[in-house]
Design an enzyme around this catalytic site. Structure first.
Site, short mmCIF file in Angstrom:
data_model
loop_
_atom_site.label_atom_id
_atom_site.label_comp_id
_atom_site.label_asym_id
_atom_site.label_seq_id
_atom_site.Cartn_x
_atom_site.Cartn_y
_atom_site.Cartn_z
N THR A 74 0.83 -1.20 0.00
CA THR A 74 0.00 0.00 0.00
C THR A 74 0.87 1.26 0.00
O THR A 74 2.09 1.18 -0.18
CB THR A 74 -1.01 -0.04 1.17
OG1 THR A 74 -1.94 1.04 1.00
CG2 THR A 74 -0.35 0.08 2.53
N LYS A 78 3.37 1.23 -4.01
CA LYS A 78 2.84 0.47 -5.15
C LYS A 78 3.65 0.66 -6.43
O LYS A 78 3.82 -0.28 -7.20
CB LYS A 78 1.38 0.85 -5.40
CG LYS A 78 0.44 0.27 -4.36
CD LYS A 78 -1.00 0.65 -4.61
CE LYS A 78 -1.86 0.14 -3.47
NZ LYS A 78 -3.26 0.50 -3.59
N ASP A 116 -6.25 -4.34 -7.24
CA ASP A 116 -7.12 -3.15 -7.12
C ASP A 116 -7.99 -2.99 -8.35
O ASP A 116 -9.11 -2.48 -8.27
CB ASP A 116 -6.27 -1.88 -6.96
CG ASP A 116 -5.72 -1.71 -5.55
OD1 ASP A 116 -6.28 -2.31 -4.60
OD2 ASP A 116 -4.71 -0.98 -5.39
N GLY A 141 -6.64 12.16 -8.43
CA GLY A 141 -5.43 11.54 -7.89
C GLY A 141 -4.61 10.91 -9.00
O GLY A 141 -5.14 10.57 -10.07
N ARG A 166 -3.19 16.73 -8.11
CA ARG A 166 -2.64 17.87 -7.36
C ARG A 166 -1.27 18.24 -7.92
O ARG A 166 -0.90 19.41 -8.00
CB ARG A 166 -2.55 17.46 -5.88
CG ARG A 166 -1.87 18.46 -4.99
CD ARG A 166 -1.86 18.00 -3.57
NE ARG A 166 -1.00 16.82 -3.36
CZ ARG A 166 -0.75 16.29 -2.17
NH1 ARG A 166 -1.31 16.82 -1.08
NH2 ARG A 166 0.04 15.24 -2.05
P1 NAP Z 1 -0.83 7.36 -3.29
O1 NAP Z 1 -0.10 6.49 -4.25
O2 NAP Z 1 -0.08 7.96 -2.16
O3 NAP Z 1 -1.55 8.52 -4.14
C1 NAP Z 1 -2.38 9.45 -3.53
C2 NAP Z 1 -2.81 10.48 -4.55
O4 NAP Z 1 -3.67 11.39 -3.87
C3 NAP Z 1 -1.65 11.29 -5.12
O5 NAP Z 1 -1.90 11.59 -6.47
C4 NAP Z 1 -1.68 12.54 -4.26
O6 NAP Z 1 -1.23 13.71 -4.91
C5 NAP Z 1 -3.15 12.71 -4.01
N1 NAP Z 1 -3.39 13.47 -2.80
C6 NAP Z 1 -2.96 13.17 -1.54
N2 NAP Z 1 -3.37 14.13 -0.68
C7 NAP Z 1 -4.05 15.04 -1.41
C8 NAP Z 1 -4.70 16.26 -1.11
N3 NAP Z 1 -4.72 16.72 0.15
N4 NAP Z 1 -5.29 16.95 -2.10
C9 NAP Z 1 -5.26 16.48 -3.38
N5 NAP Z 1 -4.65 15.32 -3.74
C10 NAP Z 1 -4.06 14.63 -2.76
O7 NAP Z 1 -2.04 6.55 -2.63
P2 NAP Z 1 -2.96 5.43 -3.31
O8 NAP Z 1 -2.42 4.07 -3.01
O9 NAP Z 1 -3.18 5.83 -4.71
O10 NAP Z 1 -4.30 5.58 -2.43
C11 NAP Z 1 -5.15 6.70 -2.57
C12 NAP Z 1 -6.38 6.53 -1.68
O11 NAP Z 1 -7.15 5.42 -2.13
C13 NAP Z 1 -6.06 6.24 -0.21
O12 NAP Z 1 -7.00 6.89 0.60
C14 NAP Z 1 -6.24 4.75 -0.11
O13 NAP Z 1 -6.59 4.32 1.21
C15 NAP Z 1 -7.41 4.54 -1.04
N6 NAP Z 1 -7.43 3.18 -1.59
C16 NAP Z 1 -8.54 2.45 -1.33
C17 NAP Z 1 -8.63 1.20 -1.84
C18 NAP Z 1 -9.86 0.39 -1.59
O14 NAP Z 1 -9.80 -0.83 -1.77
N7 NAP Z 1 -10.97 1.01 -1.22
C19 NAP Z 1 -7.58 0.64 -2.61
C20 NAP Z 1 -6.46 1.43 -2.86
C21 NAP Z 1 -6.40 2.70 -2.32
P3 NAP Z 1 0.31 13.93 -5.34
O15 NAP Z 1 0.44 13.19 -6.62
O16 NAP Z 1 0.42 15.39 -5.45
O17 NAP Z 1 1.14 13.34 -4.22
#
Ligand code: NAP
Length: 313
Positions: A74, A78, A116, A141, A166
């Site tokens: 996670t 990833k 995912d 995102g 962002r």
């Molecule tokens: P990640 O790789 O860290 O990417 C997060 C993305 O969100 C990045 O593009 C980041 O922007 C953006 N972001 C973070 N904070 C922000 C803010 N305050 N305003 C605007 N954009 C923001 O994380 P991820 O693995 O993709 O996960 C993203 C979310 O999905 C998490 O909450 C995770 O728990 C959830 N998720 C859920 C599932 C599920 O099964 N339901 C599965 C996977 C993920 P930057 O590019 O600028 O850093």
């Protein structure tokens, strides 16, 4: 091992699995997987490994040295793990994001997969009764989860996909790599990247009929990832955030007449697919879902407000 032994005492489990991420303050994955192992009668255990940014390659080596059965991956690893495994499934290669590590059939190679993608498709179908086929989609995102979502909606036959990031350069990189992966496939959607500042995000939402939040925004229970005026009754909204189960985005969308759901079903399904890969058997999905719901109703809620939950998986 005793501290992660769910059976108590000093009994040593037959196989150890786990999740790598950071900061990983809260995670439902251990409750989901340990429940599945117990239901299936497996003497296996699933633990949490906090691996700081930059150390994902060492974690892949550790899986080999420690002979772990498999790992979930996670935030923020990833994309880093993608470059560290011995082999990739086609879906992990297409998304350039890995959320699952398993062993090849002869147990010689660590294989990276991305559950995912299928988890999202099942979540969308189960929670909202829809697919992305023929839809104009906005994905918020540009991290690992957004990569899985963009690939999934493209495979389903979306008409257009706007990735709003962002950090616009990351959104552009995502669009470029998914465009490359779609080369030669029929009916590919129009893909474009935009920033989240300025009027373009609102305009894109007003022109779309499916909005997907793949950022952690909303996990604090107060913030929303798009301007309020961007939400309209003709939208479906799927929020990958699952704690709170109904984020402010989901609440606002539902009150505007939009179909809206949080990401719990996706979480359950992507975990079920991991279980099936690791065990070769069917996942006890109902028990996994019940365990996650119970934990959300008690454990996570009790701790709400005590720490940042942006590392949720
Ligand atoms: P990640 O790789 O860290 O990417 C997060 C993305 O969100 C990045 O593009 C980041 O922007 C953006 N972001 C973070 N904070 C922000 C803010 N305050 N305003 C605007 N954009 C923001 O994380 P991820 O693995 O993709 O996960 C993203 C979310 O999905 C998490 O909450 C995770 O728990 C959830 N998720 C859920 C599932 C599920 O099964 N339901 C599965 C996977 C993920 P930057 O590019 O600028 O850093």
């Amino acid at each position: 091992v005793a501290s992660i032994d769910p059976y108590g005492g000093t009994e040593v489990p037959e196989r150890v699995f786990g999740i790598i991420g950071y900061p990983l303050r809260f995670t439902l994955s251990p409750i989901i997987h340990n429940t599945a192992f117990r239901e299936a009668g497996l003497d296996w255990v699933y633990a949490v490994f906090r691996v700081p940014p930059g150390e994902a390659p060492k974690a892949v080596e550790a899986m080999k040295v420690l002979k772990l059965g498999g790992l979930s991956v996670t935030i923020p690893h990833k994309e880093a793990v993608f470059s560290s495994v011995d082999s990739l499934t086609p879906v992990a290669a297409a998304t350039r994001a890995v959320n699952t590590l398993s062993w090849s059939e002869d147990a010689s190679l660590v294989v990276g997969d991305n559950t995912d993608v299928a988890g999202f498709v099942r979540g969308l179908e189960t929670s909202l009764g829809i697919s992305a086929e023929g839809r104009n989609v906005v994905v918020l995102g540009s991290g690992g989860a957004a990569r899985a979502v963009v690939w999934a909606v493209a495979q389903q036959g979306a008409l257009s996909v706007t990735v709003a990031g962002r950090t616009p350069s990351r959104a552009v990189a995502l669009v470029e790599s998914i465009t490359d992966a779609l080369q030669g496939k029929p009916h590919s959607p129009r893909l474009r990247a935009i920033g989240t500042e300025g009027p373009r995000l609102k305009e894109a939402c007003l022109e779309s009929d499916l909005l997907i939040n793949a950022t952690p925004v909303g996990s604090d229970g107060t913030s929303i990832p798009v301007p309020r005026e961007a939400i309209h009754g003709g939208l479906y909204v799927y929020d990958l955030v699952y704690s709170p189960m109904r984020t402010p985005l989901v609440e606002i969308a539902a009150s505007s007449g939009a179909g809206a759901a949080g990401g719990l079903e996706m979480l359950i399904f992507q975990g079920a697919l991991q279980f099936e890969q690791w065990s070769g058997g069917d996942a006890p999905i109902d028990a996994m879902r019940r365990a996650a719901l119970a934990e959300l109703a008690t454990g996570l809620q009790n701790r709400s407000g005590t720490a940042d939950k942006s590392g949720l998986k």
